[in-house]
Design a protein around this motif. Sequence first.
Motif, PDB file in Angstrom:
ATOM      1  N   SER A  53      -4.898  14.673   3.007  1.00  0.00           N
ATOM      2  CA  SER A  53      -5.699  13.759   3.829  1.00  0.00           C
ATOM      3  C   SER A  53      -5.734  14.292   5.265  1.00  0.00           C
ATOM      4  N   ARG A  54      -6.747  13.870   6.055  1.00  0.00           N
ATOM      5  CA  ARG A  54      -6.845  14.346   7.434  1.00  0.00           C
ATOM      6  C   ARG A  54      -5.994  13.525   8.397  1.00  0.00           C
ATOM      7  N   SER A  55      -5.844  12.235   8.115  1.00  0.00           N
ATOM      8  CA  SER A  55      -5.014  11.432   9.013  1.00  0.00           C
ATOM      9  C   SER A  55      -4.315  10.318   8.245  1.00  0.00           C
ATOM     10  N   GLY A  56      -3.287   9.790   8.892  1.00  0.00           N
ATOM     11  CA  GLY A  56      -2.489   8.747   8.242  1.00  0.00           C
ATOM     12  C   GLY A  56      -1.022   9.141   8.258  1.00  0.00           C
ATOM     13  N   ILE A  57      -0.170   8.292   7.699  1.00  0.00           N
ATOM     14  CA  ILE A  57       1.261   8.612   7.711  1.00  0.00           C
ATOM     15  C   ILE A  57       1.817   8.617   6.290  1.00  0.00           C
ATOM     16  N   ILE A  58       2.619   9.635   6.011  1.00  0.00           N
ATOM     17  CA  ILE A  58       3.264   9.781   4.708  1.00  0.00           C
ATOM     18  C   ILE A  58       4.765   9.669   4.940  1.00  0.00           C
ATOM     19  N   LEU A  59       5.409   8.757   4.235  1.00  0.00           N
ATOM     20  CA  LEU A  59       6.834   8.524   4.479  1.00  0.00           C
ATOM     21  C   LEU A  59       7.661   8.875   3.252  1.00  0.00           C
TER      22      LEU A  59
ATOM     23  N   SER B 237      10.435  10.471   7.701  1.00  0.00           N
ATOM     24  CA  SER B 237      11.328   9.805   6.752  1.00  0.00           C
ATOM     25  C   SER B 237      11.926   8.575   7.413  1.00  0.00           C
ATOM     26  N   LEU B 238      12.415   7.694   6.585  1.00  0.00           N
ATOM     27  CA  LEU B 238      12.857   6.384   7.055  1.00  0.00           C
ATOM     28  C   LEU B 238      13.928   5.890   6.091  1.00  0.00           C
TER      29      LEU B 238
ATOM     30  N   LEU C  29       8.598   0.349  -1.507  1.00  0.00           N
ATOM     31  CA  LEU C  29       7.912  -0.791  -0.899  1.00  0.00           C
ATOM     32  C   LEU C  29       8.728  -1.431   0.216  1.00  0.00           C
ATOM     33  N   ASN C  30      10.038  -1.201   0.176  1.00  0.00           N
ATOM     34  CA  ASN C  30      10.888  -1.719   1.234  1.00  0.00           C
ATOM     35  C   ASN C  30      10.577  -1.078   2.591  1.00  0.00           C
ATOM     36  N   THR C  31       9.956   0.096   2.582  1.00  0.00           N
ATOM     37  CA  THR C  31       9.604   0.756   3.849  1.00  0.00           C
ATOM     38  C   THR C  31       8.631  -0.100   4.657  1.00  0.00           C
ATOM     39  N   VAL C  32       7.760  -0.831   3.948  1.00  0.00           N
ATOM     40  CA  VAL C  32       6.805  -1.689   4.651  1.00  0.00           C
ATOM     41  C   VAL C  32       7.574  -2.737   5.456  1.00  0.00           C
ATOM     42  N   VAL C  33       8.584  -3.332   4.805  1.00  0.00           N
ATOM     43  CA  VAL C  33       9.408  -4.332   5.469  1.00  0.00           C
ATOM     44  C   VAL C  33      10.143  -3.706   6.652  1.00  0.00           C
ATOM     45  N   ARG C  34      10.713  -2.498   6.435  1.00  0.00           N
ATOM     46  CA  ARG C  34      11.461  -1.820   7.503  1.00  0.00           C
ATOM     47  C   ARG C  34      10.561  -1.522   8.710  1.00  0.00           C
ATOM     48  N   MET C  35       9.319  -1.098   8.446  1.00  0.00           N
ATOM     49  CA  MET C  35       8.387  -0.819   9.535  1.00  0.00           C
ATOM     50  C   MET C  35       8.096  -2.087  10.332  1.00  0.00           C
ATOM     51  N   GLN C  36       7.947  -3.188   9.608  1.00  0.00           N
ATOM     52  CA  GLN C  36       7.703  -4.465  10.292  1.00  0.00           C
ATOM     53  C   GLN C  36       8.898  -4.833  11.163  1.00  0.00           C
ATOM     54  N   GLN C  37      10.112  -4.620  10.607  1.00  0.00           N
ATOM     55  CA  GLN C  37      11.325  -4.929  11.381  1.00  0.00           C
ATOM     56  C   GLN C  37      11.427  -4.069  12.634  1.00  0.00           C
ATOM     57  N   MET C  38      10.804  -2.883  12.578  1.00  0.00           N
ATOM     58  CA  MET C  38      10.846  -2.004  13.748  1.00  0.00           C
ATOM     59  C   MET C  38       9.734  -2.346  14.739  1.00  0.00           C
ATOM     60  N   GLY C  39       9.060  -3.397  14.492  1.00  0.00           N
ATOM     61  CA  GLY C  39       8.087  -3.877  15.458  1.00  0.00           C
ATOM     62  C   GLY C  39       6.678  -3.322  15.280  1.00  0.00           C
TER      63      GLY C  39
ATOM     64  N   SER D 133      -3.279  -0.006   7.766  1.00  0.00           N
ATOM     65  CA  SER D 133      -4.342   0.979   7.923  1.00  0.00           C
ATOM     66  C   SER D 133      -3.824   2.416   8.036  1.00  0.00           C
ATOM     67  N   ALA D 134      -2.565   2.598   8.485  1.00  0.00           N
ATOM     68  CA  ALA D 134      -2.097   3.977   8.688  1.00  0.00           C
ATOM     69  C   ALA D 134      -1.373   4.558   7.471  1.00  0.00           C
ATOM     70  N   LEU D 135      -0.644   3.713   6.737  1.00  0.00           N
ATOM     71  CA  LEU D 135       0.219   4.237   5.676  1.00  0.00           C
ATOM     72  C   LEU D 135      -0.584   4.766   4.486  1.00  0.00           C
ATOM     73  N   LEU D 136      -0.335   6.024   4.120  1.00  0.00           N
ATOM     74  CA  LEU D 136      -1.038   6.632   2.987  1.00  0.00           C
ATOM     75  C   LEU D 136      -0.206   6.558   1.712  1.00  0.00           C
ATOM     76  N   MET D 137       1.065   6.898   1.850  1.00  0.00           N
ATOM     77  CA  MET D 137       1.887   7.068   0.652  1.00  0.00           C
ATOM     78  C   MET D 137       3.364   6.994   1.033  1.00  0.00           C
TER      79      MET D 137
END
Length: 649
Positions: free
Chosen positions: A403-409, A505-506, A512-522, A530-534
């Motif tokens: 992909s050209r843009s986005g974030i892969i974790l 990495s995170l 799916l817990n990464t979504v929660v962790r990202m939210q906890q990080m503000g 919109s940013a998360l690809l995979m």
Amino acid sequence: MCSSFSRGGIVLCLLLASSIGTFGAVIQLTDGMTYSNAAILQRDAENVQIQVHYGEIKVPISSVKSIDGVAVDQLTLPPAPSPETGNSATTDVAAAAMHPLPGPLGPTNSTTVGLAPAPPLRPAAIAPVKYVHNFKMDLFLLVFGVITAIWTGMLLWVQRDVAELFADAPREIKRWNAKVLLLPGLGLWWYLCARSAKIAQQEDVRAKSLSLSRAPASQATANPPVKRGLFSGRVKFSMPFRSKKKQVEFEFLDDDGKSIDIQRDSPEMTGIEAAHQVLQEAITERASDVHIDPQDKDYHVRFRIDGQLQERMVFEKVDGQRVVSSLKVLAQIDVAEKRKSQDGRFRVRTSLHDIDFRVATTYSMYGEKMVVRILDRKGGMLGLGDLGMPKPMMETFDRVIHSRSGIILATGPTGAGKTSTLYAGLGRLDTRHFNVMTVEDPVEYHLDGATQIPVRPKAGVTFESGLRSILRQDPDVIFVGEIRDSETATTAIRAALTGQLVFSSLHAQDALNTVVRMQQMGVETYQIASALLMVVAQRLVRVLCNKCREPYPASGTELLSLGLELPKGQTIYRAKGCATCDNTGYHGRTAIFELVVLDDELRRGISDGLNQQALADIARSKGWHSYREDGVTKILNGITTVEEVLQAG
Ligand SMILES: [Zn+2]
């Protein structure tokens, strides 16, 4: 008077005889070393503890070739301790397995030692241990007996003469008595000292020849064998030498890659030779960490291999301290400071590649403990196919990273191979036409055509500041080693939203817990959506040793514990243990994966603030598999075991 004189002589002879008589066994090791006058103190399924003249040593069974001429695989070994047998039974068996210890001047021709009744569940252990007669030792004792008899006779003769000569001077008789008795005593003492020194030296030479001189001459010049300093670096017990693997030669570099001029004569560096040996063994044995632990009386060195700690060497306390202090000098940390935790790093250069070492010390009750983490870039980057990903997952992964843009974790515990996975992805990109920039702690792989920035907190380079400086460098692809705080998280997401492809990495429990962790990080949910690809989540499992893995039909409970419905009786494998795998049953590790690629429905779910369970339901409806399911595939393929997958979580 006459009798006291000859009695003294006889006592001396008996002392010498008993000291020799107790060391009867001939133990041959697989690497060619032979202990001729050893006594077997204890033996269990894994180790033999033997007494040699200069102390006790513990030898793994796998390193023993024969005992008294009997090949070790023909000796019946007592069972390993198990809950059914209990410890006392095991001790009995071990005690019964001891070599017969002949009394002073006694006969040594006892040939068979029966074992204590075997524990009920292990009938294989009932067979008696058979020892072959040691004729050499018989001959030795015979000669010794004759010499003793002659000597005693001579003592009586001298005694008679002296009594006649100095009949009127009893003090003179006493002086003669003392001389005649003391001289052979001194001789005996000298002989025993010289002998133990010689054995110790042979042991030392053996260690040296195996660890330092095994490399071919062309490599040996990279770091010529170090000269002997004040400290011989003798290891009290060390068994990695049994590995016949070729040892790597290297030279020490500082953190910037400049060769370190080692002041071998300085008092802090007296342990450098032993430290060199420890690191060399650790590299050869594929260890990821070396633990140097102070104990009450000595220092224990353990290697972490395939995720598990294994004890490899024991140093005298003072020698262990010297090893620690030498490593501190190399890592450029304060040698005098022994109470504060410190950390540093150094590098070694081998003929093929550089290996980074990160050193951390801490104060403990018995002294300074040190952990050395080994970052070996030897393997270089793994290809996508080498990761152990199932093929359909690999194809999806490969599609998304283009992909050209986005974030892969990538997510998973420390040391689960997240960086390897992300680098396998980065390696697929066209670095000639993209500006690929990374900020890492530390830089683990070299990537051609990329700009790699190592994190240096002391120099003010952190993930956050490194990432901000990258953003001013017109990047196309950014790799941020780890997202640890909200600043890095928000900066990375912003970069992903403004046209860059971000890999990072995170720490999270699963994909799916990464979504929660990202939210906890503000990070705002709409930004994540919109940013998360995979997200790739992974765990490491140990790979079964293919020399000794054991097939068996799976039981219902095992399948139940994995939460799966599979035909009962399906052939799967379990770990057994052999010489190749150090009796662990495993060799190397692989990852089990789960992969979540975000589609419109999941994105909508995230921005609607659905909880993790609801997101998982959506993902599952699209054919998402948890890493446990990938683990089961690997169990069925005989790659790993049920225990490993269950332990992975
Ligand atoms: Zn094996």
